[in-house]
Design an enzyme around this catalytic site. Structure first.
Site, PDB file in Angstrom:
ATOM      1  CE  LYS A 198      28.931  22.219   8.976  1.00 52.89           C
ATOM      2  NZ  LYS A 198      28.428  23.472   9.542  1.00 52.89           N
ATOM      3  CD  GLN A 219      29.184  25.265  12.712  1.00 51.28           C
ATOM      4  OE1 GLN A 219      29.617  24.843  11.647  1.00 51.28           O
ATOM      5  NE2 GLN A 219      27.960  24.988  13.143  1.00 51.28           N
ATOM      6  CG  ASP A 242      26.740  28.066   6.124  1.00 48.84           C
ATOM      7  OD1 ASP A 242      26.470  26.866   5.945  1.00 48.84           O
ATOM      8  OD2 ASP A 242      27.363  28.497   7.106  1.00 48.84           O
TER       9      ASP A 242
END
Ligand code: NAP
Length: 294
Positions: free
Chosen positions: A54, A98, A121
């Site tokens: 990412k 994460q 997200d």
């Protein structure tokens, strides 16, 4: 029938190059460089690999990648304090924490602490609610990428029978909402669904987001259906070598389906490309600039 293989890698590359061009234009015309903070707590090997990719792809697209590595023993209090600082930081347009988090940290509390405008997200309850009520929202990356892959072979999803196996907050539920917004007729299946093969055989468009290697067999698929395999399952073969398998038995399914995504090389690459899209959208919204059409 031999299915057309949907090349997620190539489609993701195309999307990333559009993002890169738009980021360059935003820099030139608006003096804006989107900044994405990526927070990793601990050293889970799979999470470390995802976070590394990412960050690399964020920087490659011309955005600012802002890494935060915290130790496995980080307290919830300290993580929430970092999120509060990132929420207040004008250089940070997107915040990604994460998952999974270590057991001493309540993931739901952390997700809710991220400013919904920076929630790239798309996991914050406000974004989930906005998506469910048809308002503009930051949408979870894997469902967003999965829909793009489906539309690459089925440009209009209106009226089609779509079946989603899996009802998680990060994949199944938002995917079903996106399909509804595309006017598909949606069924969500899960571990309590009766006669799952028969439910799947109704689908013109089948998404598998289960986490069980090759659970969906060729005989579950309607001839000519489009099959999007979200599953990523790490298995060890007879020679002791590790490999990735999807939730769909690819070779069998490809004999029946009209089009299918492979694993690896299907949904996986689209997830990070969609994260870049969300980062650009979040930055534009925060700065009051019209978001590019990506
Ligand atoms: P999850 O939270 O574990 O959810 C799995 C879902 O599958 C649940 O709704 C569960 O039903 C359902 N399920 C489990 N066993 C089943 C069965 N035998 N029959 C029917 N349904 C069953 O998983 P997730 O986070 O949604 O992830 C799903 C898969 O996608 C995993 O393989 C994951 O690695 C992969 N994934 C890939 C990406 C990517 O970038 N490509 C991103 C995220 C996830 P219940 O709700 O009834 O328990």
């Amino acid at each position: 029938m031999t299915a057309r293989v949907i090349d997620g890698k190539a489609i993701a590359e195309g999307l990333r190059s559009r993002v890169t061009a738009e980021v360059a234009r935003l820099g030139r015309e608006q003096g804006l460089t989107p900044g994405l903070a990526v927070v990793l707590v601990g050293s889970n090997p799979a999470s470390s690999v995802y976070v590394g990719s990412k960050e690399k792809q964020t920087a490659a697209a011309g955005m600012r990648s802002i890494p935060h590595r915290l130790t496995e023993t980080t307290s919830e209090h300290d993580l929430l304090a970092l999120i509060a600082r990132l929420n207040a930081d004008r250089e940070v347009h997107g915040i990604l924490v994460q998952l999974p988090l270590p057991p001493q940290i309540d993931s739901a509390r952390v997700i809710s602490a991220v400013d919904p405008r920076k929630d790239v997200d798309g996991f914050h309850p406000i974004n989930a609610g906005r998506l469910a009520t048809g308002l503009p929202a930051l949408v979870p990356c894997t469902p967003l990428g999965s829909i793009m892959l489906a539309k690459s072979v089925m440009p209009s999803l209106a009226g089609c029978e779509a079946v989603v196996i899996g009802r998680s907050n990060i994949v199944g539920k938002p995917l079903a909402q996106l399909l509804l917004a595309e006017n598909a007729t949606v069924t969500i299946a899960h571990s309590r669904t009766r006669d799952l093969p028969a439910v799947c055989r109704r689908a013109d468009l089948l998404f598998a987001a289960v986490g069980r290697a090759e659970m969906v067999r060729g005989s579950w698929i309607k001839p000519g259906a489009v099959v999007i395999d979200v599953g990523i399952n790490r298995v060890t073969d007879a020679e002791g070598k590790g490999r990735l398998l999807g939730d769909v038995a690819l070779a069998e399914a490809a004999e029946v389906a009209g089009a299918i995504t492979p694993v690896p090389g299907g949904v996986g690459p689209m997830t990070i490309a969609s994260l870049l899209v969300n980062s650009v959208r979040a930055a534009c919204a925060l700065e009051g600039i019209a978001a590019p059409d990506l």
